[in-house]
Design a protein around this motif. Structure first.
Motif, PDB file in Angstrom:
ATOM      1  N   SER A   1     -18.708 -43.013  30.103  1.00 45.63           N
ATOM      2  CA  SER A   1     -19.293 -42.650  28.973  1.00 45.63           C
ATOM      3  C   SER A   1     -19.763 -41.191  28.850  1.00 45.63           C
ATOM      4  N   THR A   2     -20.058 -40.715  30.263  1.00 47.41           N
ATOM      5  CA  THR A   2     -20.683 -39.351  30.390  1.00 47.41           C
ATOM      6  C   THR A   2     -19.326 -38.422  30.107  1.00 47.41           C
ATOM      7  N   LEU A   3     -18.208 -38.723  30.538  1.00 49.30           N
ATOM      8  CA  LEU A   3     -16.899 -38.002  30.584  1.00 49.30           C
ATOM      9  C   LEU A   3     -16.525 -38.133  29.124  1.00 49.30           C
TER      10      LEU A   3
ATOM     11  N   GLN B   1      -9.660 -40.385  37.316  1.00 51.02           N
ATOM     12  CA  GLN B   1      -9.783 -40.989  38.785  1.00 51.02           C
ATOM     13  C   GLN B   1     -10.589 -42.479  38.677  1.00 51.02           C
ATOM     14  N   ALA B   2     -11.794 -42.049  37.782  1.00 45.27           N
ATOM     15  CA  ALA B   2     -12.778 -43.025  37.897  1.00 45.27           C
ATOM     16  C   ALA B   2     -13.600 -43.862  36.537  1.00 45.27           C
ATOM     17  N   ALA B   3     -12.985 -43.301  35.245  1.00 41.95           N
ATOM     18  CA  ALA B   3     -13.317 -43.904  34.220  1.00 41.95           C
ATOM     19  C   ALA B   3     -13.435 -45.390  34.106  1.00 41.95           C
ATOM     20  N   GLN B   4     -12.297 -45.839  34.648  1.00 42.23           N
ATOM     21  CA  GLN B   4     -11.868 -47.436  34.651  1.00 42.23           C
ATOM     22  C   GLN B   4     -12.732 -48.081  35.492  1.00 42.23           C
ATOM     23  N   THR B   5     -13.348 -47.576  36.323  1.00 41.50           N
ATOM     24  CA  THR B   5     -14.115 -48.585  37.177  1.00 41.50           C
ATOM     25  C   THR B   5     -15.692 -48.295  37.356  1.00 41.50           C
ATOM     26  N   ASP B   6     -16.011 -47.008  36.391  1.00 42.44           N
ATOM     27  CA  ASP B   6     -17.325 -47.103  36.185  1.00 42.44           C
ATOM     28  C   ASP B   6     -17.783 -46.707  34.743  1.00 42.44           C
TER      29      ASP B   6
ATOM     30  N   ALA C   1     -20.248 -35.086  37.398  1.00 42.71           N
ATOM     31  CA  ALA C   1     -19.638 -35.312  35.963  1.00 42.71           C
ATOM     32  C   ALA C   1     -20.525 -34.481  34.838  1.00 42.71           C
ATOM     33  N   GLU C   2     -21.895 -34.828  34.850  1.00 41.38           N
ATOM     34  CA  GLU C   2     -22.835 -34.048  33.806  1.00 41.38           C
ATOM     35  C   GLU C   2     -22.792 -32.582  33.972  1.00 41.38           C
ATOM     36  N   TRP C   3     -22.722 -32.165  35.140  1.00 42.32           N
ATOM     37  CA  TRP C   3     -22.817 -30.589  35.579  1.00 42.32           C
ATOM     38  C   TRP C   3     -21.641 -29.887  35.143  1.00 42.32           C
ATOM     39  N   GLU C   4     -20.395 -30.724  35.734  1.00 35.36           N
ATOM     40  CA  GLU C   4     -19.271 -29.896  35.352  1.00 35.36           C
ATOM     41  C   GLU C   4     -19.017 -29.739  33.869  1.00 35.36           C
TER      42      GLU C   4
ATOM     43  N   ILE D   1     -13.363 -32.190  34.413  1.00 35.86           N
ATOM     44  CA  ILE D   1     -13.540 -33.409  33.574  1.00 35.86           C
ATOM     45  C   ILE D   1     -12.332 -34.146  33.241  1.00 35.86           C
ATOM     46  N   GLY D   2     -11.294 -33.781  33.199  1.00 36.83           N
ATOM     47  CA  GLY D   2     -10.021 -34.426  32.852  1.00 36.83           C
ATOM     48  C   GLY D   2      -9.474 -35.206  34.124  1.00 36.83           C
ATOM     49  N   SER D   3      -9.930 -34.443  35.453  1.00 35.57           N
ATOM     50  CA  SER D   3      -9.476 -35.193  36.714  1.00 35.57           C
ATOM     51  C   SER D   3     -10.618 -36.324  36.752  1.00 35.57           C
ATOM     52  N   LEU D   4     -11.862 -36.123  36.806  1.00 39.85           N
ATOM     53  CA  LEU D   4     -12.650 -37.174  36.814  1.00 39.85           C
ATOM     54  C   LEU D   4     -12.310 -38.589  35.823  1.00 39.85           C
TER      55      LEU D   4
END
Length: 203
Positions: free
Chosen positions: A126-128, A116-121, A65-68, A110-113
């Motif tokens: 925060s990174t996204l 898919q995962a923001a609600q579980t991590d 996520a940071e790299w993207e 970024i949008g895909s991540l």
């Protein structure tokens, strides 16, 4: 593990793992990306993966996520930090479409991540969010430069215009994916930039 402890060869291996994981996530989603599929794609061992990413898949996905986020902004250079003229905005638009379409990226990493995962991590969320804020802020700064240059009316809301543009990019990419064509993204961007043109000051 401190990054300084990694040799140059190790740094390159680590980066190769991050990039390969990013491509897998874009193609198969986070759920379809496992440490085993990453190992197969990068020809690395389990011990290597945990050497570079001690917390396993969770850490690896956050690094992706940071790299993207960095890649996305770098791909828009130098225009993303200009945007002080209509010509600059047009160059930015062309470069952004090329970044996604020419590389066969029919979705925003970024949008895909985020989907898919923001609600579980919470840390990933925060990174996204920070990546999206940095992108929005850069676009809003461009709108303000246009206002300072006297090309856009001072009553225009830079933050709102930037948010509309980002929403259009995400939606345009979703529509471009099944079409395998750039035109939905281009149409969405043209529509998103319309408020900026509408706020322009006639010479």
């Amino acid at each position: 593990m401190e990054r300084a402890e990694i040799t140059e060869r190790g740094r390159l291996t680590r980066q190769r793992i991050i990039e390969a994981t990013g491509e897998q996530i874009l193609a198969s989603g986070i759920g379809g990306t496992t440490l085993d599929t990453v190992r197969a794609a990068t020809l690395t061992s389990k011990s290597q993966l945990f050497h570079y990413f001690p917390r396993g898949k969770t850490e690896l996905v956050r690094e992706v996520a940071e790299w993207e986020g960095r890649q996305l902004l770098e791909a828009q250079e130098p225009e993303i930090h200009d945007l002080g003229s209509w010509e600059s905005w047009e160059r930015w638009r062309i470069k952004l479409v090329d970044y996604y379409i020419d590389r066969g990226r029919w979705a925003c990493p970024i949008g895909s991540l985020a989907t898919q995962a923001a609600q579980t991590d919470a840390e990933l969320e925060s990174t996204l969010a920070e990546s999206m804020r940095a992108w929005r802020d850069a676009l809003a700064a461009g709108v303000r430069r246009m206002q300072i240059a006297g090309a856009v009316d001072e009553s225009a809301d830079p933050g709102r215009i930037a948010t509309v543009i980002l929403a259009a990019i995400q939606g345009g990419l979703i529509l471009s994916q099944p079409e395998r064509s750039a035109w939905p993204l281009e149409a969405a961007l043209d529509n998103a930039l319309a408020p900026l043109h509408q706020a322009s000051i006639e010479p």
